[in-house]
Scaffold this motif. Structure first.
Motif, PDB file in Angstrom:
ATOM      1  N   THR A   1       0.842  -1.199   0.000  1.00 41.73           N
ATOM      2  CA  THR A   1       0.000   0.000   0.000  1.00 41.73           C
ATOM      3  C   THR A   1       0.879   1.252   0.000  1.00 41.73           C
TER       4      THR A   1
ATOM      5  N   ASN B   1       6.375   2.081  -7.353  1.00 42.49           N
ATOM      6  CA  ASN B   1       6.359   1.045  -8.384  1.00 42.49           C
ATOM      7  C   ASN B   1       6.431   1.622  -9.798  1.00 42.49           C
TER       8      ASN B   1
ATOM      9  N   GLU C   1       2.513   1.867  -3.276  1.00 39.80           N
ATOM     10  CA  GLU C   1       1.556   2.445  -4.225  1.00 39.80           C
ATOM     11  C   GLU C   1       1.400   3.936  -3.928  1.00 39.80           C
TER      12      GLU C   1
ATOM     13  N   HIS D   1       4.224   6.028  -5.037  1.00 39.63           N
ATOM     14  CA  HIS D   1       4.553   5.808  -6.457  1.00 39.63           C
ATOM     15  C   HIS D   1       5.864   5.056  -6.636  1.00 39.63           C
TER      16      HIS D   1
END
Lengths: 313, 345
Positions: A51, A59, A54, A57
């Motif tokens: 989480t 990834n 994500e 950012h």
């Protein structure tokens, strides 16, 4: 002159983009997982980690992340740390401390460095010149780490305990401008040495110039030959050095800030690199780069003021 | 010699008997790491008002050093003047205090230099640099000095002087820059103007214009002009007399047409023969063989003997004095008669 200013300002844009991207890329290429660093030795729950990845950012490809970052910076938002604090609150007050420290150092440098350099050049080959050169050698050979602690001990502690003079605070920023005198001088030492030598060489070179001989042949008094004809020309390379050095002083203040316990940006930068607080590191370095670019811009403009040949090229 | 410390304006009768400027047996040496360099060894010459003297010689012959000694702009040390006098209107300026000398330098004896780009200060406007003469020496206001600068720029024929007075040296062409140098030098109507290779850095066409300008200014103001050059071509029209220097000494001095017609020293002859001439087209250009002597290690006897095509045994041992040929002419060659007659082998 106006066109020159605009051109130099426009040239600063690609420099800013290039440097911030490089810093961004380098910091994110550092080994280690920032999410894991948050938890220290303990295992992080994989779902929570995903989480957070994500949310930050982590990834996305590098270039996309840089895009997000740039968008935020333009709107004045330096992002949030992994701990949830806005990066800009970490900056608060700290840049001011470092800027005051660097400015103090720069003033020491300019006054002492240029002063000694001019004196040495005018006394070229005599004992004053040799003494000044030896003194600059001494200054460059003593690391900040040593000069900092020694001056802190002698002027900060012993002056108070033995003579009762408590002029120089040992540490901290509670005493206003006085708090910055010792650390400012310590930070400036090496630059004083360089600037002294640069000034000496620059003035000696100028004194050999044909236009100085012309001024003498015009029957100008010596004070005027030195003060008007030689000085302005020999200042040009010094301005370059001083401008570039402001950036170096701000970035290089870590040790001095630590010795004198000044809550500046250098200390923060060190801590953030250690804790892998990437948004903070990038934020600090971005602001440092900005200061550097602005300082260089000022140098270029000063340059144009001092040397008319630059304006019209 | 009268007391030199006070009187820079001697009485009129003294002016009448002494030429405007007399260089008398001047010696200049430089202390260097390698030893003492004797750059000028007993140079004497005179310049009268309205007269032009060309001092001719290769680089290192001492012609510029002599001029700098006259101006008092040598760096001392390393330079030293062990012997000799420079009498300006009868007063030996070498004996004057620095302050008294400052009253002569630039105001009564002025100098222009070879490379006007480096000789002008790059960071000040030309008007500022010309006007400085009036502001510092005459106490004029900035505005008046600027007007004077425009007048002078007009006088040395710089077009659109009023518009260009606030331009910087790098915005002018080489010839225009040299005109600015000249304007600065003649600003306070000096009595002697020393021009140290004023045209060497310029195009040939511009050279002629600058020489014409100097000649014209001299005619108008009756200055004494010392023209230092290594180029025999530029002096013929301007100079009244010539002094040829070699290795720190004058080897021949003469009126300009005498020397052109018939040189009395092998070195002057070599210089004249090395000027390219249209009627000699296709033939190899004459060059004086060898190099000027090392001033640290001067050859014994005549300094020119290693390069002299006519060298005789006693040239190696005996230093030739400056033989007087006539009232206006002298040669430092033992065999000047043979050189003049063309009978020397």
């Amino acid at each position: 002159m106006g066109r020159f200013v605009i051109r130099r300002l426009l040239q600063a844009i690609p420099v800013l983009l290039g440097t911030t991207f490089l810093i961004f890329a380098i910091v994110y290429a550092l080994p280690g997982d920032p999410i894991q660093a948050l938890a220290g030795e303990r295992r992080v729950d994989p779902i929570l980690a995903a989480t957070l990845r994500e949310q930050f950012h982590l990834n996305d490809p590098l270039i996309v992340r840089y895009g997000y970052y740039l968008r935020d910076i333009v709107s004045g938002n330096f992002g949030t740390t992994f701990r949830g604090l806005p990066v800009s609150t970490i900056f608060e007050g700290k840049f001011a401390v470092t800027l005051k420290l660097a400015t103090t150092a720069l003033l020491f440098e300019a006054v002492i460095g240029i002063g000694l350099g001019l004196w040495a050049a005018l006394r070229r080959g005599r004992w004053e010149d040799k003494a000044i050169l030896a003194f600059t050698l001494l200054l460059v050979s003593i690391p900040t780490l040593v000069s900092g602690f020694v001056l802190q001990l002698v002027l900060g502690v012993q002056l108070k305990t033995s003579l009762g003079i408590a002029f120089f605070p040992v540490a901290g920023v509670q005493d206003g401008i006085r708090s910055y005198l010792l650390p400012g001088f310590v930070l400036a030492t090496v630059s004083i040495a360089y600037l002294t030598r640069l000034t000496r060489t620059s003035l000696m070179e100028t004194l050999r110039a044909d236009y100085v001989r012309t001024a003498v042949a015009k029957g100008m008094p010596r004070s005027r030959v030195l003060g008007r004809h030689a000085l302005r020309n020999s200042l040009i390379p010094l301005v370059t050095y001083l401008g570039a050095d402001l950036g170096a002083l701000m970035g290089g203040a870590v040790i001095t800030e630590t010795i004198f316990n000044l809550p500046g940006i250098g200390q923060q930068l060190f801590t953030s690199v250690y804790l892998r607080e990437n948004p903070v590191v990038v934020g600090i370095v971005t602001v440092l780069v900005l200061i550097y670019i602005v300082a260089n811009l000022v140098v270029d403009l000063l340059y144009a003021v001092l040397d008319p040949r630059i304006r019209y090229e | 010699m009268k007391n030199p410390s006070i009187d820079t304006h001697p009485p009129a009768d003294e002016v009448a008997q002494e030429p405007l400027l007399v260089v008398d047996n001047l010696h200049v040496e430089f202390a260097t790491r390698q030893g003492v360099v004797r750059a000028v060894n007993g140079v004497s010459y005179t310049v009268n008002a309205g007269e032009s003297l060309a001092v001719l010689g290769e680089s290192g012959s001492g012609k510029s050093v002599t001029a700098q000694a006259i101006m008092g702009i040598l760096d001392m040390p390393p330079a030293r003047i062990p012997k000799g006098e420079v009498r300006f209107r009868g007063t030996d300026v070498l004996q004057l205090s620095e302050q008294a000398r400052g009253q002569i330098r630039g105001q009564r004896i002025a100098m222009i230099f070879q490379d006007a780009l480096s000789a002008l200060n790059p960071v000040f406007t030309v008007g500022w640099q010309i006007g400085e003469m009036f502001r510092v020496h005459r106490g004029m206001s900035r505005r008046d000095a600027n007007n004077k600068a425009v007048e002078l720029m007009d006088r040395v024929r710089i077009p659109a002087a009023r518009q260009r007075v606030n331009d910087y040296p790098h915005q002018f062409s080489g010839g225009m820059r040299q005109r600015i140098m000249i304007a600065m030098a003649i600003a306070l109507d000096p009595e002697v103007l020393i021009a140290d290779e004023p045209t060497t850095a310029l195009d040939v066409t511009v050279q002629a214009q600058i020489m014409d300008l100097l000649a014209e200014l001299q005619r108008e103001s009756n200055m004494g002009l010392i023209l230092i050059t290594h180029d025999l071509g530029v002096v013929a029209d301007v100079a009244d007399k010539i002094a040829v220097m070699y290795a720190g000494r004058i080897v021949e001095h003469a009126l300009v047409h005498d020397i052109y017609k018939n040189p009395a020293h092998p070195y002057s002859k070599g210089l004249l023969d090395s000027i390219p001439r249209v009627d000699m087209k296709g033939q190899e250009l004459y060059a004086i063989k060898g190099l000027p002597p090392n001033l640290l290690n001067m050859p014994p006897g005549c300094a020119f003997h290693p390069r002299c095509p006519y060298g005789r045994p006693n040239c190696v041992t005996d230093v030739p004095p400056l033989y007087e040929i006539s009232g206006t002419r002298g040669s430092a060659c033992h065999y000047y008669r043979e050189v003049l007659d063309g009978t020397v082998q």
